[in-house]
Design a protein around this motif. Structure first.
Motif, PDB file in Angstrom:
ATOM      1  N   ASP A 112      -6.715  65.977  37.669  1.00 20.63           N
ATOM      2  CA  ASP A 112      -5.480  65.430  38.252  1.00 20.63           C
ATOM      3  C   ASP A 112      -5.848  64.310  39.054  1.00 20.63           C
ATOM      4  N   LYS A 113      -6.851  64.281  40.061  1.00 17.62           N
ATOM      5  CA  LYS A 113      -7.304  63.443  40.771  1.00 17.62           C
ATOM      6  C   LYS A 113      -7.957  62.137  40.317  1.00 17.62           C
ATOM      7  N   ALA A 114      -8.756  62.654  39.297  1.00 10.42           N
ATOM      8  CA  ALA A 114      -9.564  61.649  38.322  1.00 10.42           C
ATOM      9  C   ALA A 114      -8.580  60.697  37.634  1.00 10.42           C
ATOM     10  N   GLU A 115      -7.719  61.416  36.952  1.00  9.33           N
ATOM     11  CA  GLU A 115      -6.509  60.928  36.246  1.00  9.33           C
ATOM     12  C   GLU A 115      -5.600  59.887  36.966  1.00  9.33           C
ATOM     13  N   GLU A 116      -5.366  60.195  38.418  1.00 13.17           N
ATOM     14  CA  GLU A 116      -4.705  59.381  39.271  1.00 13.17           C
ATOM     15  C   GLU A 116      -5.512  58.203  39.581  1.00 13.17           C
ATOM     16  N   SER A 117      -6.847  58.204  40.004  1.00  7.99           N
ATOM     17  CA  SER A 117      -7.743  57.113  40.331  1.00  7.99           C
ATOM     18  C   SER A 117      -7.918  56.300  39.276  1.00  7.99           C
ATOM     19  N   LEU A 118      -7.843  56.612  37.986  1.00 10.01           N
ATOM     20  CA  LEU A 118      -8.010  55.867  36.706  1.00 10.01           C
ATOM     21  C   LEU A 118      -6.574  54.939  36.411  1.00 10.01           C
ATOM     22  N   SER A 119      -5.642  55.699  36.640  1.00 11.75           N
ATOM     23  CA  SER A 119      -4.476  54.978  36.381  1.00 11.75           C
ATOM     24  C   SER A 119      -4.011  53.922  37.577  1.00 11.75           C
ATOM     25  N   SER A 120      -4.602  53.988  38.796  1.00  7.72           N
ATOM     26  CA  SER A 120      -4.261  53.456  39.866  1.00  7.72           C
ATOM     27  C   SER A 120      -4.935  51.787  39.786  1.00  7.72           C
TER      28      SER A 120
END
Length: 120
Positions: A112-120
């Protein structure tokens, strides 16, 4: 009554069959012909009665071998039915299951954290 024509060892035969048994007779004759041709290839020409006798004996030997194998397989099947093999399924200790669940939750959180950092 139908008449079935077939060949055994290069000789033609005709035989009456019961209605519906033509296919079985042809199959049996083909098996005998296969044995007869094998004998003729190895020994050459021979009198018809001797050829048929040898071919019949070869088929009888093959049948006897198959009957022995069948009896052995039936005995083994009976043994297995009487004493089925035990299959043991390993039980995962509760501590290991809890640890695996915790690892899965951490992996999910990291994803989830990796996904959030990629979409930011």
């Amino acid at each position: 009554m139908p008449v079935v024509e077939f060949t055994i060892g290069h000789k033609q035969y005709e035989l009456s069959a019961q209605e519906g048994e033509e296919r079985l007779l042809k199959r049996a004759a083909a098996m005998l012909d296969t044995e007869a041709r094998t004998i003729l290839e190895q020994a050459g020409r021979m009198p018809e009665p001797r050829l048929l006798l040898l071919a019949g004996l070869m088929l009888a030997d093959r049948t006897s071998t198959l009957e022995d194998r069948l009896a052995s397989a039936e005995r083994e099947l009976g043994r297995l039915k009487a004493n089925p093999p035990r299959v043991e399924v390993p039980v995962i200790p509760p501590r290991v299951a809890e640890a695996m669940a915790e690892l899965a939750a951490r992996a999910e959180s990291l994803a989830d954290k990796a996904e959030e950092s990629l979409s930011s």
